[in-house]
Design a protein around this motif. Sequence first.
Motif, PDB file in Angstrom:
ATOM      1  N   ASP A 351       4.335  -2.188 -13.763  1.00 28.16           N
ATOM      2  CA  ASP A 351       3.677  -1.004 -14.054  1.00 28.16           C
ATOM      3  C   ASP A 351       3.012  -0.228 -12.751  1.00 28.16           C
ATOM      4  O   ASP A 351       3.267  -0.933 -11.727  1.00 28.16           O
ATOM      5  CB  ASP A 351       2.581  -1.339 -15.144  1.00 28.16           C
ATOM      6  N   ASP A 352       1.986   0.685 -12.974  1.00 28.76           N
ATOM      7  CA  ASP A 352       1.284   1.392 -11.683  1.00 28.76           C
ATOM      8  C   ASP A 352       0.505   0.237 -10.854  1.00 28.76           C
ATOM      9  O   ASP A 352       0.334   0.520  -9.627  1.00 28.76           O
ATOM     10  CB  ASP A 352       0.655   2.341 -12.009  1.00 28.76           C
ATOM     11  N   GLN A 355       2.138  -4.726 -11.937  1.00 28.49           N
ATOM     12  CA  GLN A 355       2.075  -6.130 -13.001  1.00 28.49           C
ATOM     13  C   GLN A 355       3.340  -5.886 -13.746  1.00 28.49           C
ATOM     14  O   GLN A 355       4.045  -4.872 -14.135  1.00 28.49           O
ATOM     15  CB  GLN A 355       1.026  -5.583 -14.205  1.00 28.49           C
ATOM     16  N   PRO A 356       3.918  -6.937 -14.322  1.00 25.33           N
ATOM     17  CA  PRO A 356       5.207  -6.830 -15.137  1.00 25.33           C
ATOM     18  C   PRO A 356       4.885  -6.245 -16.405  1.00 25.33           C
ATOM     19  O   PRO A 356       3.736  -6.346 -17.252  1.00 25.33           O
ATOM     20  CB  PRO A 356       5.544  -8.418 -15.353  1.00 25.33           C
ATOM     21  N   CYS A 357       5.684  -5.343 -16.750  1.00 26.36           N
ATOM     22  CA  CYS A 357       5.866  -4.826 -18.165  1.00 26.36           C
ATOM     23  C   CYS A 357       6.487  -5.643 -19.072  1.00 26.36           C
ATOM     24  O   CYS A 357       7.278  -6.300 -18.904  1.00 26.36           O
ATOM     25  CB  CYS A 357       6.712  -3.562 -17.932  1.00 26.36           C
ATOM     26  N   MET A 365      11.201   0.189 -11.413  1.00 27.81           N
ATOM     27  CA  MET A 365      12.031  -0.772 -10.897  1.00 27.81           C
ATOM     28  C   MET A 365      11.971  -1.155  -9.670  1.00 27.81           C
ATOM     29  O   MET A 365      11.950  -0.443  -8.717  1.00 27.81           O
ATOM     30  CB  MET A 365      13.801  -0.503 -11.291  1.00 27.81           C
ATOM     31  N   TRP A 366      11.701  -2.515  -9.355  1.00 25.77           N
ATOM     32  CA  TRP A 366      11.480  -3.037  -7.860  1.00 25.77           C
ATOM     33  C   TRP A 366      12.702  -3.983  -7.901  1.00 25.77           C
ATOM     34  O   TRP A 366      13.053  -4.764  -8.902  1.00 25.77           O
ATOM     35  CB  TRP A 366      10.104  -3.619  -7.719  1.00 25.77           C
ATOM     36  N   ALA A 367      13.194  -4.120  -6.660  1.00 25.75           N
ATOM     37  CA  ALA A 367      14.321  -5.042  -6.516  1.00 25.75           C
ATOM     38  C   ALA A 367      14.004  -6.145  -5.363  1.00 25.75           C
ATOM     39  O   ALA A 367      13.331  -5.857  -4.554  1.00 25.75           O
ATOM     40  CB  ALA A 367      15.533  -4.277  -5.901  1.00 25.75           C
ATOM     41  N   GLY A 368      14.387  -7.394  -5.713  1.00 24.32           N
ATOM     42  CA  GLY A 368      14.187  -8.493  -4.535  1.00 24.32           C
ATOM     43  C   GLY A 368      15.330  -9.219  -4.439  1.00 24.32           C
ATOM     44  O   GLY A 368      16.580  -8.976  -4.903  1.00 24.32           O
TER      45      GLY A 368
END
Length: 516
Positions: A351-352, A355-357, A365-368
Amino acid sequence: MSINRATTEYLDRYEVDPPLQLSALHGLPPADRILFQRYGHARVSRPAFSRIHHAIEAQARMRPQATAVEHLGVRLTYQELDRLADCLANQLAARGVRRGDRVGLFLRRSAHMVVGILAILKAGAAYVPQDIRITPPQHLRHVVSTAGIRVILTTREHEVPAELGEIVCLDTIATEAEPPRADRGGDAAVVIFTSGTTGKPNGVQVTHANLCNVLLTEPGSLGIRPGDRVGQLLNIAFDMAAWEILGTLAHGGTLVVRGNDLAGTAESLNVIVATPSILATLDPAACPGVHTVAVAGERCPQSLADTWSRHAAFHNCCGPTEVTIVNTVQRYDGALTIGRPVPNTTVYILDDRLQPCPIGEIGEMWAGGACVTDGYVGNETLTAERYRPDPFLGGTNRMFRTRDLARWTPDGQLEHHGRTDDQVKIRGFRVELDAVTSALEQSPGCAGAAAVLHEDRLVGFVSPATVQPEVVRRVVEELLPYYCWPTLIVPVDKLPMTERGKIDRRALVSRLDTVA
């Protein structure tokens, strides 16, 4: 069973390496914590090589007489390609190119281009590709200055301003045998310049480890086998061109470099990598040998996936340059998504507040993991803004903000829901242009569509020109709330494309002045 014990048992069973930090998941319900890890953490698969050119050199040793490159009658075997690249790499070293340097590759698609790429990598440097035909001098100067380029590879047919650096013409290189040079093994492989929010492009530094991870493991390897004919169809400055070129040669395929005849080249191929806009210009019936297709770079219409999946294995992929070409892939099976993360990588829907939705909720979407590139060359401020410490993997790991909106499906695939930077405000409502485009595409007879905001009006473009605007309007009104309805529907013969094969929204807006 406690959530920590259940999660630990899951991690052990699925070989998640390294495990996610449970402390970062405290805001999720117990069931969602497990799914957050199960869906978001891809399987472990170690690439066979740590340098992408080492995979190509291995192919040259195993099948020296196999055809590596074809272009308008020119043919290079793997042995010839490797020998020419060795000679050029030695010449680059003699000109002072060292590990970690960046070398400009300013030319157009050709066999010389492929030799140049492999030579730069062998010299321990990173290549910086630009299509000299269409790149303005001001842009070239920005690329040279930003990337710190001193040596530029080109061919005699092109006029590269001498003040940009030391010019080396690939079509004049010596081809006599030389002693093997020491492999310097630089970490950076390519710098890709992408459009920037300030109007100046940003250079993304992609490493060998990044490339090996996506190109040498499934599904990014696309099942390319020795002898497969794979097209080099895209602009060489586009990150997907590296998928075409390096992905083909690393697996022993034949890279078929196109000239001006895109359709003619496609007819002889077995594998196509393209944007949806470019693929839509091709007729699958005219490409009987194609067994594998992968699209990325922009949203894929359902109709395009349906058409091509009847003829070939169809992969819909997603991911900006900053996460190495693509970081999610779906083998299309009738329900179009952007799939799952590629091996050794992670995807987080946040979220903004980062924090995990909850599973099933739309977030960013964040990528690691292994897909995350080295950041923007010469722009530490933007790097710090878009690349953040990864609280889920911990340690020195970073994650990248893709600006894609997505959510997990119940079976662990990712549904794409537009872009955070594709949002517009209409009468106070937030509207996703991709959502409007998707609705437009569901109109009868529509092969492609695009939505743009122009002078506070939402405008829909549909192709071909035979599509009936009133029919389109009714379809959109059935699918979307009233504030998402375009005030104008414009049928066009073809949707214009940028040089990188994506729909050119600026060109569409320029047409509005001619619409009555």
